[in-house]
Design a protein around this motif. Structure first.
Motif, PDB file in Angstrom:
ATOM      1  N   ALA A 118      38.705 102.191 -39.723  1.00  0.00           N
ATOM      2  CA  ALA A 118      39.451 102.997 -38.757  1.00  0.00           C
ATOM      3  C   ALA A 118      38.654 104.234 -38.347  1.00  0.00           C
ATOM      4  N   VAL A 119      38.042 104.903 -39.329  1.00  0.00           N
ATOM      5  CA  VAL A 119      37.270 106.113 -39.027  1.00  0.00           C
ATOM      6  C   VAL A 119      36.073 105.784 -38.149  1.00  0.00           C
ATOM      7  N   ARG A 120      35.332 104.772 -38.532  1.00  0.00           N
ATOM      8  CA  ARG A 120      34.128 104.430 -37.777  1.00  0.00           C
ATOM      9  C   ARG A 120      34.472 103.826 -36.417  1.00  0.00           C
ATOM     10  N   LEU A 121      35.592 103.153 -36.321  1.00  0.00           N
ATOM     11  CA  LEU A 121      36.010 102.582 -35.037  1.00  0.00           C
ATOM     12  C   LEU A 121      36.352 103.687 -34.043  1.00  0.00           C
ATOM     13  N   LEU A 122      36.965 104.749 -34.513  1.00  0.00           N
ATOM     14  CA  LEU A 122      37.254 105.886 -33.635  1.00  0.00           C
ATOM     15  C   LEU A 122      35.953 106.507 -33.110  1.00  0.00           C
ATOM     16  N   VAL A 123      34.970 106.647 -33.987  1.00  0.00           N
ATOM     17  CA  VAL A 123      33.673 107.173 -33.560  1.00  0.00           C
ATOM     18  C   VAL A 123      33.021 106.217 -32.555  1.00  0.00           C
ATOM     19  N   ALA A 124      33.117 104.936 -32.828  1.00  0.00           N
ATOM     20  CA  ALA A 124      32.517 103.933 -31.941  1.00  0.00           C
ATOM     21  C   ALA A 124      33.129 103.996 -30.548  1.00  0.00           C
ATOM     22  N   LEU A 125      34.436 104.124 -30.472  1.00  0.00           N
ATOM     23  CA  LEU A 125      35.101 104.155 -29.168  1.00  0.00           C
ATOM     24  C   LEU A 125      34.757 105.429 -28.404  1.00  0.00           C
ATOM     25  N   GLY A 126      34.514 106.528 -29.128  1.00  0.00           N
ATOM     26  CA  GLY A 126      34.071 107.750 -28.468  1.00  0.00           C
ATOM     27  C   GLY A 126      32.687 107.587 -27.859  1.00  0.00           C
ATOM     28  N   ILE A 127      31.770 107.019 -28.635  1.00  0.00           N
ATOM     29  CA  ILE A 127      30.422 106.756 -28.121  1.00  0.00           C
ATOM     30  C   ILE A 127      30.480 105.733 -26.995  1.00  0.00           C
ATOM     31  N   ASP A 128      31.374 104.770 -27.146  1.00  0.00           N
ATOM     32  CA  ASP A 128      31.550 103.719 -26.150  1.00  0.00           C
ATOM     33  C   ASP A 128      31.925 104.297 -24.791  1.00  0.00           C
ATOM     34  N   PHE A 129      32.793 105.293 -24.807  1.00  0.00           N
ATOM     35  CA  PHE A 129      33.220 105.924 -23.550  1.00  0.00           C
ATOM     36  C   PHE A 129      32.026 106.549 -22.825  1.00  0.00           C
ATOM     37  N   VAL A 130      31.167 107.234 -23.567  1.00  0.00           N
ATOM     38  CA  VAL A 130      29.978 107.864 -22.974  1.00  0.00           C
ATOM     39  C   VAL A 130      29.021 106.796 -22.441  1.00  0.00           C
ATOM     40  N   ALA A 131      28.781 105.757 -23.244  1.00  0.00           N
ATOM     41  CA  ALA A 131      27.838 104.697 -22.850  1.00  0.00           C
ATOM     42  C   ALA A 131      28.328 103.962 -21.607  1.00  0.00           C
ATOM     43  N   LEU A 132      29.610 103.621 -21.575  1.00  0.00           N
ATOM     44  CA  LEU A 132      30.152 102.899 -20.423  1.00  0.00           C
ATOM     45  C   LEU A 132      30.168 103.784 -19.180  1.00  0.00           C
ATOM     46  N   SER A 133      30.445 105.057 -19.357  1.00  0.00           N
ATOM     47  CA  SER A 133      30.430 105.978 -18.206  1.00  0.00           C
ATOM     48  C   SER A 133      29.037 106.028 -17.591  1.00  0.00           C
ATOM     49  N   ALA A 134      28.013 106.060 -18.449  1.00  0.00           N
ATOM     50  CA  ALA A 134      26.636 106.078 -17.946  1.00  0.00           C
ATOM     51  C   ALA A 134      26.300 104.780 -17.221  1.00  0.00           C
ATOM     52  N   ILE A 135      26.732 103.649 -17.772  1.00  0.00           N
ATOM     53  CA  ILE A 135      26.442 102.350 -17.157  1.00  0.00           C
ATOM     54  C   ILE A 135      27.161 102.225 -15.814  1.00  0.00           C
TER      55      ILE A 135
END
Length: 462
Positions: free
Chosen positions: A82-99
């Motif tokens: 759960a902890v790492r998934l929250l971090v992943a989704l935060g990074i995911d938002f930045v990565a997808l925004s850039a793409i």
């Protein structure tokens, strides 16, 4: 274990990964259809938003892999997941925004991403709970029969009892009277034909762990077992499959010579690796330019001495080169002129140095070594000549790690905590040999992706 591009992947991990990718795809699809329904727009075909859904699923899965969601201690614990998934989704938002910014033809509403992220979080945690509570990871463990009951067989007994072991030993078979390390081992005569015994007890593999093969290796039995469709493994090969390392305790030169591996097209592999290094280095240098400038300025203002630290290291084929790093220690760190291992809480490290070492920022200037051709992005870490000369005399096969170019990151850095001793060097060599033996561009990409985990969670940092 399932072999993917020469790299061994645990079966439960592969199954879980496939199911979770489908879950991410389903979460993005439901989010899109829900948004269309809310806006009063026709659903149409899934092909109309397939590029967006696939982009979300692929990038999110890669980020999950990068932050360590597929580490053993993580995918077995819903809380850590759960902890790492929250971090992943935060990074995911930045990565997808850039793409989506770079490729405007592939874009999505922000509300779609929010819903997809929420559904992904719920789906992934639910799946991991089901796997850990209802399915059970032990169902994926392979049942093996071990021929041998001596010291070599005891290594397998210890491995099988460790948490997360991918196999269970059904029986240890005593093949010679002198083998007495395993108390409950059974005699070979009590089993009858091996193939029939394995069929009766649902045993999948035989592992040969004999102390002495001459005169005790049951060649005809093993041939029958192999021809009957069961697996037959040498102890060294089996440990390699289960642990992702080449075990020095059971290794001999003939196994390295005759085992599979080390057989990629040298010219093709070297060209592909060099092209990859140049492309990745150039991109990373561009992305980290602001960090480089800020770090250089901070070091200059807070500590007397040069910004960069140059040190002679041993490269490919034993050639020496100067590695370039940000200086993280005092100028007089080795004032007596004798090389020293780094140590926990090293007093020689400056205040800024402690931060850039823990965040791995001090390693970034090595990009210039990669561009120059002294190093590769991925490979064994380069050591100083003083330590190499010492370790090569004490650790067998140590010089074999210099067959390839050293790297900024590597398989050993991902799988073994930071250490600075002869024993640590021995364990890291086991992972380096696995990397050299099973090298593919796929393994390089996997290591680079998972290096994010080392930076984020400070794995192995001192």
């Amino acid at each position: 274990m399932i072999r993917v591009f020469r790299h061994y992947v645990p079966l439960p991990l592969l199954v879980l990964g496939v199911i979770e990718f489908v879950a991410l795809f389903a979460a993005a699809t439901l989010a899109w259809e829900g948004r269309l329904w809310q806006a009063g727009l026709p659903f149409g075909s899934i092909l109309t938003f397939l590029p967006e859904v696939l982009t979300y699923a692929v990038i999110t899965y890669l980020v999950m892999l990068a932050v360590g969601l597929y580490q053993t201690q993580c995918y077995r614990s819903v809380r850590i997941s759960a902890v790492r998934l929250l971090v992943a989704l935060g990074i995911d938002f930045v990565a997808l925004s850039a793409i989506f910014f770079v490729f405007p033809d592939v874009t999505t509403w922000r509300s779609v991403f929010v819903v997809a992220a929420l559904l992904s979080f719920l789906f992934i945690l639910a799946l991991r709970w089901v796997f850990s509570r209802l399915v059970g990871w032990n169902r994926f463990r392979r049942r093996v029969l071990v021929l041998g009951a001596g010291e070599r067989a005891r290594r397998l007994e210890e491995m099988a009892s460790a948490p997360g072991a991918g196999f269970e030993v059904f029986k240890f078979v005593r093949m010679a009277p002198a083998e007495g390390d395993i108390a409950d081992a059974v005699s070979r005569e009590s089993l009858g034909p091996l193939a029939a015994y394995m069929e009766l007890h649902n045993i999948e593999d035989v592992v040969v762990a004999l102390q002495e093969r001459r005169g005790s290796l049951p060649v005809s039995d093993l041939l029958h077992v192999r021809m009957s469709g069961f697996g037959v493994h040498d102890l060294s090969a089996f440990i390699e499959q289960q642990t992702g390392r080449v075990d020095l305790g059971t290794l001999n030169p003939s196994w390295l010579i005759f085992s599979d591996g080390f057989r990629s097209s040298r010219r093709t592999a070297l060209i592909a690796k060099r092209l990859f290094d140049v492309a990745a280095s150039s991109l990373l240098l561009f992305l980290t330019a602001p960090i480089l400038l800020v770090t250089a300025l901070t070091i200059r203002l807070t500590s007397p001495g040069p910004i960069f630290y140059r040190q002679v290291r041993v490269g490919q084929f034993g050639e020496h080169f100067e590695v370039l790093k940000f200086r993280s220690m005092r100028v007089d760190a080795e004032k007596d002129g004798k090389p020293q291992w780094a140590q926990k809480g090293d007093p020689r490290v400056t205040m800024v140095g402690r931060f850039i070492r823990s965040s791995r920022i001090d390693e970034i200037p090595q990009i210039f070594n990669v561009l120059r051709g002294d190093m590769s992005f991925v490979g064994p870490r380069p050591e100083r000549p003083f330590f190499v000369d010492d370790l090569a005399q004490k650790i067998p096969f140590y010089n074999e790690r210099h067959i390839v170019k050293p790297g900024i990151t590597g398989w050993a850095q991902l799988n073994y905590p930071y250490g600075a001793s002869e024993e640590d060097a021995r364990h890291k060599l086991e992972f380096d040999l696995y990397y050299i033996k099973n090298y593919t561009l796929f393994l390089d990409l996997l290591i680079l992706i998972q290096t994010v985990r080392v930076v984020l969670w400070q794995d192995g940092v001192r």
